[in-house]
Design a protein around this motif. Structure first.
Motif, PDB file in Angstrom:
ATOM      1  N   ARG A   2      27.345   4.297 -11.203  1.00 56.99           N
ATOM      2  CA  ARG A   2      27.131   4.509  -9.846  1.00 56.99           C
ATOM      3  C   ARG A   2      28.605   5.440  -9.584  1.00 56.99           C
ATOM      4  NH1 ARG A   2      23.893   2.192  -6.337  1.00 56.99           N
ATOM      5  NH2 ARG A   2      24.397   4.203  -5.318  1.00 56.99           N
ATOM      6  N   ILE A   3      28.313   6.433  -8.412  1.00 59.37           N
ATOM      7  CA  ILE A   3      29.486   7.135  -7.889  1.00 59.37           C
ATOM      8  C   ILE A   3      29.262   6.969  -6.375  1.00 59.37           C
ATOM      9  CG2 ILE A   3      29.905   8.529  -9.924  1.00 59.37           C
ATOM     10  CD1 ILE A   3      28.276  10.841  -8.205  1.00 59.37           C
ATOM     11  N   VAL A  50      33.715   9.943  -6.820  1.00 60.65           N
ATOM     12  CA  VAL A  50      34.397   8.845  -7.518  1.00 60.65           C
ATOM     13  C   VAL A  50      33.774   7.749  -8.052  1.00 60.65           C
ATOM     14  CG1 VAL A  50      36.035   7.019  -6.562  1.00 60.65           C
ATOM     15  CG2 VAL A  50      36.041   9.265  -5.522  1.00 60.65           C
ATOM     16  N   PRO A  51      34.123   7.405  -9.596  1.00 61.24           N
ATOM     17  CA  PRO A  51      33.137   6.382  -9.984  1.00 61.24           C
ATOM     18  C   PRO A  51      33.461   5.022  -9.297  1.00 61.24           C
ATOM     19  CG  PRO A  51      34.359   7.678 -11.676  1.00 61.24           C
ATOM     20  CD  PRO A  51      34.904   8.052  -9.955  1.00 61.24           C
ATOM     21  N   VAL A  52      32.415   4.155  -9.401  1.00 69.46           N
ATOM     22  CA  VAL A  52      32.431   2.787  -8.905  1.00 69.46           C
ATOM     23  C   VAL A  52      32.365   2.092  -9.903  1.00 69.46           C
ATOM     24  CG1 VAL A  52      31.690   1.339  -7.085  1.00 69.46           C
ATOM     25  CG2 VAL A  52      31.298   3.573  -6.393  1.00 69.46           C
ATOM     26  N   LEU A  53      33.680   1.338 -10.269  1.00 70.00           N
ATOM     27  CA  LEU A  53      33.632   0.646 -11.552  1.00 70.00           C
ATOM     28  C   LEU A  53      32.901  -0.625 -11.763  1.00 70.00           C
ATOM     29  CD1 LEU A  53      37.475   1.432 -12.106  1.00 70.00           C
ATOM     30  CD2 LEU A  53      35.467   2.997 -12.918  1.00 70.00           C
ATOM     31  N   ASP A  54      32.735  -1.408 -10.644  1.00 69.50           N
ATOM     32  CA  ASP A  54      32.301  -2.531 -10.408  1.00 69.50           C
ATOM     33  C   ASP A  54      30.845  -2.575  -9.993  1.00 69.50           C
ATOM     34  OD1 ASP A  54      33.213  -2.234  -8.201  1.00 69.50           O
ATOM     35  OD2 ASP A  54      33.859  -4.375  -7.925  1.00 69.50           O
ATOM     36  N   ARG A  84      39.489   9.793  -7.905  1.00 68.39           N
ATOM     37  CA  ARG A  84      38.396  10.515  -8.607  1.00 68.39           C
ATOM     38  C   ARG A  84      38.513  10.253 -10.277  1.00 68.39           C
ATOM     39  NH1 ARG A  84      39.394  16.492  -6.773  1.00 68.39           N
ATOM     40  NH2 ARG A  84      40.497  15.211  -5.030  1.00 68.39           N
ATOM     41  N   GLU A  85      39.463  10.181 -10.672  1.00 73.72           N
ATOM     42  CA  GLU A  85      39.915   9.906 -12.239  1.00 73.72           C
ATOM     43  C   GLU A  85      39.742   8.447 -12.646  1.00 73.72           C
ATOM     44  OE1 GLU A  85      39.935  12.499 -13.978  1.00 73.72           O
ATOM     45  OE2 GLU A  85      40.064  14.129 -12.528  1.00 73.72           O
ATOM     46  N   LEU A  86      40.671   7.569 -11.747  1.00 77.29           N
ATOM     47  CA  LEU A  86      40.675   6.107 -12.200  1.00 77.29           C
ATOM     48  C   LEU A  86      39.487   5.443 -11.738  1.00 77.29           C
ATOM     49  CD1 LEU A  86      44.384   5.452 -11.616  1.00 77.29           C
ATOM     50  CD2 LEU A  86      43.188   6.058 -13.577  1.00 77.29           C
ATOM     51  N   GLY A  87      38.657   5.749 -10.703  1.00 80.49           N
ATOM     52  CA  GLY A  87      37.790   5.212  -9.929  1.00 80.49           C
ATOM     53  C   GLY A  87      37.981   4.343  -8.902  1.00 80.49           C
ATOM     54  N   ALA A  88      37.156   3.630  -8.348  1.00 85.67           N
ATOM     55  CA  ALA A  88      37.177   2.633  -7.359  1.00 85.67           C
ATOM     56  C   ALA A  88      36.363   1.278  -7.613  1.00 85.67           C
ATOM     57  CB  ALA A  88      37.041   3.277  -5.725  1.00 85.67           C
ATOM     58  N   TYR A  89      36.418   0.493  -6.680  1.00 83.22           N
ATOM     59  CA  TYR A  89      35.758  -0.650  -6.699  1.00 83.22           C
ATOM     60  C   TYR A  89      34.899  -0.873  -5.101  1.00 83.22           C
ATOM     61  CZ  TYR A  89      38.670  -1.847 -11.002  1.00 83.22           C
ATOM     62  OH  TYR A  89      39.044  -1.711 -12.045  1.00 83.22           O
ATOM     63  N   LEU A  90      33.971  -1.781  -5.506  1.00 81.53           N
ATOM     64  CA  LEU A  90      32.987  -2.281  -4.376  1.00 81.53           C
ATOM     65  C   LEU A  90      34.018  -2.358  -3.061  1.00 81.53           C
ATOM     66  CD1 LEU A  90      30.136  -3.892  -5.894  1.00 81.53           C
ATOM     67  CD2 LEU A  90      30.027  -1.802  -4.997  1.00 81.53           C
TER      68      LEU A  90
END
Length: 302
Positions: free
Chosen positions: A167-168, A259-263, A181-187
């Motif tokens: 998901r992004i 931005v990737p959503v890592l979790d 945008r590179e490292l990603g974010a969390y919920l």
């Protein structure tokens, strides 16, 4: 047993070479090699000697069975084609394909083109679906098949998983979150994003998908029904959007940052049809699409 594995095996036997077999099947040599290895794993025996290519005793025994199985499958397809042809009238009904957003990424045009090659006499009509038509386009007979996400929660609809992706979220480049945008974010990082609104008649599964199943998710005053409307709201600072990773490849708008959503749980895209649809063209399109998903799905998710 997957008939494609048998087809690759026989092509190598008849060509005496993996590269020539791959060219004949319009596949890459690694794909043909993988097919043979999978077949060997399924039967539990080595079928071919390599360098040079020659049959093992087990392979020699399988050749006759493989030809018989493929001949039977081809006969069945010919019989179905005859049945379809018998039912066709002078005016051939088009196959109506609904696509929500970018569908299942690269798999969507691949499936449509494969169907057109297999059934050139059947016209194909493409229809872009908005977010509220997640189920209704099929149930109201506006389309015959639909590329949608997430899975429809309706017993009148059958859905097959095609791709599964990360998901992004989509934010303006002025957003503090754009730096992720590179490292990603969390919920927890996206909890305060002003996601765009949906009309009240939007199917609940799509609403839950859009807001990451968070009922308390903040809403913007900005409404959107299509990806273009989402991105317009994003680049003008009115709202944020969410989607699958492949969304970024299809909608690279200046001023929009993905931005990737890592979790966040990965989500799937689906091919949906009416459960009671007896149209043979729908069955053919579905079979072709599922076969392609097995080949291309993992590539789309990268």
């Amino acid at each position: 047993m997957d008939l494609r594995l048998l087809s690759s095996f026989l092509a190598v036997v008849e060509e005496g070479h993996f590269g020539r077999a791959a060219a004949r099947l319009f596949l890459s040599p690694p794909a043909v090699t993988q097919h043979v290895r999978r077949l060997e794993s399924e039967v539990g025996a080595r079928l071919l000697h390599r360098n040079p290519v020659s049959l093992t005793p087990a392979g020699a025994r399988l050749v006759g069975h493989a030809r018989g199985l493929l001949a039977a499958a081809n006969a069945a397809m010919d019989d179905m084609a005859d049945l379809v042809q018998d039912r066709e009238s002078d005016t051939v009904r088009p196959l109506r394909v609904g696509i929500m957003g970018h569908g299942s990424a690269e798999l969507t045009p691949a499936a449509i083109n494969a169907y057109r090659r297999a059934r050139p006499e059947v016209p194909v009509e493409l229809r872009q679906l908005d977010f509220t038509e997640h189920v209704t386009a099929l149930l109201q007979d506006s389309v015959d098949v639909a590329f949608v996400r997430p899975t429809p929660d309706d017993e009148r609809v059958l859905a097959d998983v095609l791709t599964t992706e990360q998901r992004i979220v989509v934010v303006p480049e002025t957003s503090p979150l754009a730096d992720a945008r590179e490292l990603g974010a969390y919920l927890q990082d996206i909890a305060d994003l002003p996601f765009f609104r949906l009309p009240s008649h939007t199917p609940r599964p799509f609403t839950e998908y859009l807001y990451f199943h968070d009922e308390a998710q903040r809403r913007s005053a900005h409404y959107a029904l299509t990806p273009q409307e989402v991105l317009t709201g994003v680049v003008t600072g009115c709202a944020a959007g969410s989607g699958l990773k492949s969304f970024a490849r299809y909608y690279g708008w200046p001023g929009a940052v993905y931005v990737p959503v890592l979790d966040a749980p990965w989500e799937s895209s689906y091919l949906a049809i009416r459960a009671d649809d007896s149209n043979p063209e729908v069955r053919i399109f579905r079979a072709l699409t599922i076969a392609l998903a097995q080949e291309l799905g993992p590539l789309v998710a990268r």
